[in-house]
Design a protein around this motif. Structure first.
Motif, PDB file in Angstrom:
ATOM      1  N   ALA A  24       0.843  -1.196   0.000  1.00  0.00           N
ATOM      2  CA  ALA A  24       0.000   0.000   0.000  1.00  0.00           C
ATOM      3  C   ALA A  24       0.878   1.244   0.000  1.00  0.00           C
ATOM      4  CB  ALA A  24      -0.920  -0.003   1.206  1.00  0.00           C
ATOM      5  N   GLY A  25       0.293   2.374  -0.384  1.00  0.00           N
ATOM      6  CA  GLY A  25       1.051   3.611  -0.431  1.00  0.00           C
ATOM      7  C   GLY A  25       0.795   4.512   0.754  1.00  0.00           C
ATOM      8  N   TRP A  26      -0.356   5.157   0.772  1.00  0.00           N
ATOM      9  CA  TRP A  26      -0.659   6.157   1.800  1.00  0.00           C
ATOM     10  C   TRP A  26      -1.158   5.441   3.047  1.00  0.00           C
ATOM     11  CZ3 TRP A  26      -5.501   9.748   1.559  1.00  0.00           C
ATOM     12  CH2 TRP A  26      -5.469  10.627   2.636  1.00  0.00           C
ATOM     13  N   THR A  27      -0.248   5.038   3.883  1.00  0.00           N
ATOM     14  CA  THR A  27      -0.582   4.232   5.044  1.00  0.00           C
ATOM     15  C   THR A  27      -0.286   4.984   6.329  1.00  0.00           C
ATOM     16  OG1 THR A  27       1.622   3.290   5.155  1.00  0.00           O
ATOM     17  CG2 THR A  27      -0.004   2.124   3.791  1.00  0.00           C
ATOM     18  N   ALA A  28      -0.765   4.422   7.437  1.00  0.00           N
ATOM     19  CA  ALA A  28      -0.408   4.956   8.745  1.00  0.00           C
ATOM     20  C   ALA A  28       1.111   4.926   8.920  1.00  0.00           C
ATOM     21  CB  ALA A  28      -1.099   4.148   9.833  1.00  0.00           C
ATOM     22  N   PHE A  29       1.731   3.911   8.405  1.00  0.00           N
ATOM     23  CA  PHE A  29       3.180   3.779   8.504  1.00  0.00           C
ATOM     24  C   PHE A  29       3.878   4.967   7.835  1.00  0.00           C
ATOM     25  CE2 PHE A  29       7.375   2.035   7.803  1.00  0.00           C
ATOM     26  CZ  PHE A  29       7.579   1.215   8.896  1.00  0.00           C
ATOM     27  N   GLU A  30       3.391   5.335   6.668  1.00  0.00           N
ATOM     28  CA  GLU A  30       3.968   6.458   5.936  1.00  0.00           C
ATOM     29  C   GLU A  30       3.810   7.759   6.709  1.00  0.00           C
ATOM     30  OE1 GLU A  30       5.352   8.074   1.980  1.00  0.00           O
ATOM     31  OE2 GLU A  30       5.784   6.480   3.398  1.00  0.00           O
ATOM     32  N   THR A  31       2.710   7.905   7.422  1.00  0.00           N
ATOM     33  CA  THR A  31       2.476   9.109   8.215  1.00  0.00           C
ATOM     34  C   THR A  31       3.600   9.324   9.224  1.00  0.00           C
ATOM     35  OG1 THR A  31       0.076   8.944   7.975  1.00  0.00           O
ATOM     36  CG2 THR A  31       0.895  10.183   9.868  1.00  0.00           C
ATOM     37  N   GLY A  32       3.970   8.268   9.936  1.00  0.00           N
ATOM     38  CA  GLY A  32       5.040   8.400  10.915  1.00  0.00           C
ATOM     39  C   GLY A  32       6.367   8.761  10.289  1.00  0.00           C
ATOM     40  N   ARG A  33       6.684   8.131   9.176  1.00  0.00           N
ATOM     41  CA  ARG A  33       7.962   8.417   8.514  1.00  0.00           C
ATOM     42  C   ARG A  33       8.045   9.865   8.073  1.00  0.00           C
ATOM     43  NH1 ARG A  33      10.152   9.158   3.686  1.00  0.00           N
ATOM     44  NH2 ARG A  33       8.176   8.934   2.581  1.00  0.00           N
ATOM     45  N   LEU A  34       6.980  10.351   7.443  1.00  0.00           N
ATOM     46  CA  LEU A  34       7.001  11.711   6.916  1.00  0.00           C
ATOM     47  C   LEU A  34       7.053  12.755   8.031  1.00  0.00           C
ATOM     48  CD1 LEU A  34       4.444  11.293   4.006  1.00  0.00           C
ATOM     49  CD2 LEU A  34       6.899  11.713   3.787  1.00  0.00           C
ATOM     50  N   TYR A  35       6.332  12.521   9.117  1.00  0.00           N
ATOM     51  CA  TYR A  35       6.407  13.452  10.247  1.00  0.00           C
ATOM     52  C   TYR A  35       7.825  13.510  10.814  1.00  0.00           C
ATOM     53  CZ  TYR A  35       1.807  15.369  11.441  1.00  0.00           C
ATOM     54  OH  TYR A  35       0.652  16.104  11.465  1.00  0.00           O
ATOM     55  N   ALA A  36       8.415  12.338  11.033  1.00  0.00           N
ATOM     56  CA  ALA A  36       9.753  12.308  11.614  1.00  0.00           C
ATOM     57  C   ALA A  36      10.758  13.011  10.722  1.00  0.00           C
ATOM     58  CB  ALA A  36      10.170  10.855  11.856  1.00  0.00           C
ATOM     59  N   GLN A  37      10.606  12.867   9.433  1.00  0.00           N
ATOM     60  CA  GLN A  37      11.500  13.516   8.481  1.00  0.00           C
ATOM     61  C   GLN A  37      11.510  15.029   8.659  1.00  0.00           C
ATOM     62  OE1 GLN A  37      11.184  12.119   4.330  1.00  0.00           O
ATOM     63  NE2 GLN A  37      10.897  14.257   3.742  1.00  0.00           N
ATOM     64  N   LEU A  38      10.367  15.596   9.080  1.00  0.00           N
ATOM     65  CA  LEU A  38      10.252  17.035   9.293  1.00  0.00           C
ATOM     66  C   LEU A  38      10.730  17.483  10.666  1.00  0.00           C
ATOM     67  CD1 LEU A  38       6.649  17.628   7.838  1.00  0.00           C
ATOM     68  CD2 LEU A  38       8.837  17.882   6.640  1.00  0.00           C
ATOM     69  N   GLY A  39      11.064  16.529  11.532  1.00  0.00           N
ATOM     70  CA  GLY A  39      11.470  16.878  12.885  1.00  0.00           C
ATOM     71  C   GLY A  39      10.343  16.856  13.888  1.00  0.00           C
ATOM     72  N   TYR A  40       9.204  16.287  13.507  1.00  0.00           N
ATOM     73  CA  TYR A  40       8.069  16.148  14.422  1.00  0.00           C
ATOM     74  C   TYR A  40       8.161  14.803  15.148  1.00  0.00           C
ATOM     75  CZ  TYR A  40       5.440  20.271  13.022  1.00  0.00           C
ATOM     76  OH  TYR A  40       5.029  21.577  12.831  1.00  0.00           O
ATOM     77  N   THR A  41       7.849  14.836  16.451  1.00  0.00           N
ATOM     78  CA  THR A  41       7.906  13.609  17.238  1.00  0.00           C
ATOM     79  C   THR A  41       6.603  13.319  17.984  1.00  0.00           C
ATOM     80  OG1 THR A  41       8.957  14.880  19.035  1.00  0.00           O
ATOM     81  CG2 THR A  41      10.411  13.666  17.526  1.00  0.00           C
ATOM     82  N   THR A  42       5.616  14.213  17.891  1.00  0.00           N
ATOM     83  CA  THR A  42       4.304  13.994  18.513  1.00  0.00           C
ATOM     84  C   THR A  42       3.241  14.635  17.622  1.00  0.00           C
ATOM     85  OG1 THR A  42       5.271  14.119  20.736  1.00  0.00           O
ATOM     86  CG2 THR A  42       2.890  14.336  20.589  1.00  0.00           C
TER      87      THR A  42
END
Length: 544
Positions: free
Chosen positions: A92-110
């Motif tokens: 799958a593409g747009w998954t919950a898993f992808e959400t975490g990766r993309l947030y972390a890439q921006l420096g977001y942790t919560t």
């Protein structure tokens, strides 16, 4: 492992730090510089910016609406990276898993999901558990449900509402309470298509004003840190600035958080009967210290709107881009999903874009204005770097404004605003302020004892590029991102509150469910046995 980040420019508003220095952490927490010890691992980050991990206060990342959007918009998945092979849904593409990766890439942790219906709580928790790296939580939605409206109709006291909120938060394991279009969604089921602050819900005889102010008082009485999170009436309508101003007045000095305020910053000036009223909104916020807001910035992008405000979503269906959508009724709020494309050439979209930036730039205290796009409603959270760049550069804003329809600039004060956010103010708005809003004591700062959630950025003239790919991100002391690429997919915690309440209300609720559904209330709860490992839940303490 004792780790030292050596020589970075540390920006930590909670502790008043804005200077070069070293940052030490061990066993997942930041520590004071140790005496007589050498670091087991050291990073030379001279010339880099160091902040606590960022916190998103309002982002739709889990729940029935998000999953319906995935089903409705398969074409949106193509641009997303699949999760690692061998994991569930790896194709799958747009998954919950992808959400975490993309947030972390921006420096977001919560990140906090702002709208989960109480009966959808278990599914939301299971989905949140599938989002890697970041910590998360959700707000549960009240304000259009029969049980609450019946309490108000029957003129019961605040104690019943306080106990109802306590029971709901316990059964859902939410971090707070949201109210979306109070009374309006219930009225929509009676075929009303508009609902203002003093309109009354058919059959119950209570107004939006009474619903949200009673909830507001009751939420405060529970002792949970986050005040009522309010999605006001009349979202997106020309002239709705009057609703926003009236709502602030109705709060009467009590704590209140206004969600996605940009969507209420509209006047009726000009030949199109649509203008920015953001300056008036910001002036009201500046004068009312009890009120906070997140902006819900619009950016020019394809997206999909997700809301429990079924009245608004039903009215938005004809304007969908592309022409499709899903509205489903349910207990209390239901959900609506409508795709949309914000276009720089569209007069109305351009006014919305300008109004959001005005709110950011005209609100004086960055502790009371929060950085959001109401993901994905105003824009995907992946556009955050571009918004940071716009806030930090008047010249960048001027470049963007040169692309707008000429008549738009007559409907906004944005061209006259020269303010530019500093990195310190960005850190306030995305770290220190969310920490205070949600009552966090262990994050949003870099002082000793805080969790080692750390974002390191390499300064660049292009601020969007700087924030798009963090140089390093540490989550609970573990390196999870390096040069904008995920290095490790850790499992974050789910945050929740557990206020005290009179459990006699449970007997009343049990009887209510048996009478209304013929089912035990426990079927709609999120019990321990159905949840992922309880070690990955963290309680946020209440004030009493």
């Amino acid at each position: 492992m004792l780790t030292c980040l050596r020589g970075g420019h540390v920006i930590d508003p909670v502790n008043g730090t804005d200077a070069l220095g070293d940052l030490w952490f061990e066993d997942g927490h930041i520590i004071a510089p140790p005496q007589g010890r050498e670091a087991d691992q050291e990073y030379d980050i001279a010339g880099h910016i160091v902040m606590a991990g960022a916190i998103d206060v309002h982002s739709h990342i889990a729940g029935g609406g998000v999953n319906t959007a995935r089903l409705l918009m398969p074409e949106s998945h193509r641009a997303h990276r699949p999760r690692p092979r061998g994991t569930p849904l790896s194709e799958a593409g747009w998954t919950a898993f992808e959400t975490g990766r993309l947030y972390a890439q921006l420096g977001y942790t919560t990140a906090i999901e702002p709208a989960v219906l109480p009966h959808h709580a278990l599914h939301a928790h299971l989905e949140l558990a599938d989002i890697p790296i970041i910590d998360k939580g959700f707000l549960t939605v009240l304000g259009n449900d029969d049980f609450l409206l019946s309490i108000l109709r029957d003129r019961e006291g605040d104690t019943a509402i306080v106990d109802y909120i306590g029971a709901t938060l316990e059964s859902t394991r939410a971090i707070g309470v949201k109210c979306a279009n109070p009374g309006g969604v219930c009225a929509c089921k009676q075929n009303l298509r508009s609902f203002s602050l003093d309109d009354k819900v058919p059959e119950y005889g209570v107004s939006a004003r009474e619903i949200f102010t009673r909830l507001q008082r009751a939420v405060a009485a529970t002792g949970i840190p986050h005040p009522l999170h309010l999605h006001m009436s009349n979202l997106g309508l020309a002239g709705n600035i009057e609703t926003a101003l009236g709502t602030i007045d109705a709060a009467q000095g009590a704590p209140l958080h206004l969600a996605h305020a940009q969507f209420y910053a509209y006047g009726k000036d000009g030949k199109n009967g649509f203008s920015s009223a953001a300056a008036q909104f910001a002036e009201k916020i500046n004068a009312n210290k009890n009120v906070t807001m997140d902006v819900g910035q619009v950016m020019f992008a394809d997206t999909v709107t997700i809301s429990t405000d079924v009245m608004k979503q039903l009215n938005s269906l004809p304007a969908g881009r592309p022409k499709k959508g899903v509205i489903f009724d349910g207990d209390a709020n239901g959900l609506g999903v409508v795709p949309y494309s914000y276009r720089v050439s569209d007069f109305y979209n351009a006014v919305q874009w300008a109004a959001g930036l005005e709110l950011f730039l005209l609100t004086e205290d960055p502790m009371r204005v929060f950085f959001t796009t109401d993901h994905p409603n105003g824009a995907p959270f992946t556009t955050y770097p571009e918004v940071f760049a716009l806030l930090m550069g008047a010249d960048k804003r001027a470049q963007w404004m040169s692309r707008l329809p000429a008549e738009v600039l007559e409907m906004t004060s944005l061209p006259s605003i020269k303010r530019e956010y500093t990195l310190y103010e960005i850190a306030v708005m995305t770290r220190a302020a969310p920490r205070k809003l949600y009552g966090f004591t262990d994050r949003g700062e870099l002082g000793a004892g805080a969790v080692a959630d750390i974002a390191v950025y390499k300064p660049q003239r292009d601020k969007a590029a700087m924030f798009r790919n963090a140089a390093y991100v540490f989550k609970d002391g573990q390196l999870v991102v390096r040069d904008g690429e995920a290095q490790r997919f850790t499992r974050g915690k789910t945050l929740f509150v557990r206020p005290d309440y009179n459990r006699q209300i449970n007997k009343r609720l049990d009887a209510y469910y048996d009478d209304l559904y013929g089912l035990p209330r426990s079927m709609f709860e999120a019990p321990d046995r159905a949840l992922p490992n309880r070690n990955f839940f963290a309680e946020i303490l209440c004030r009493n």
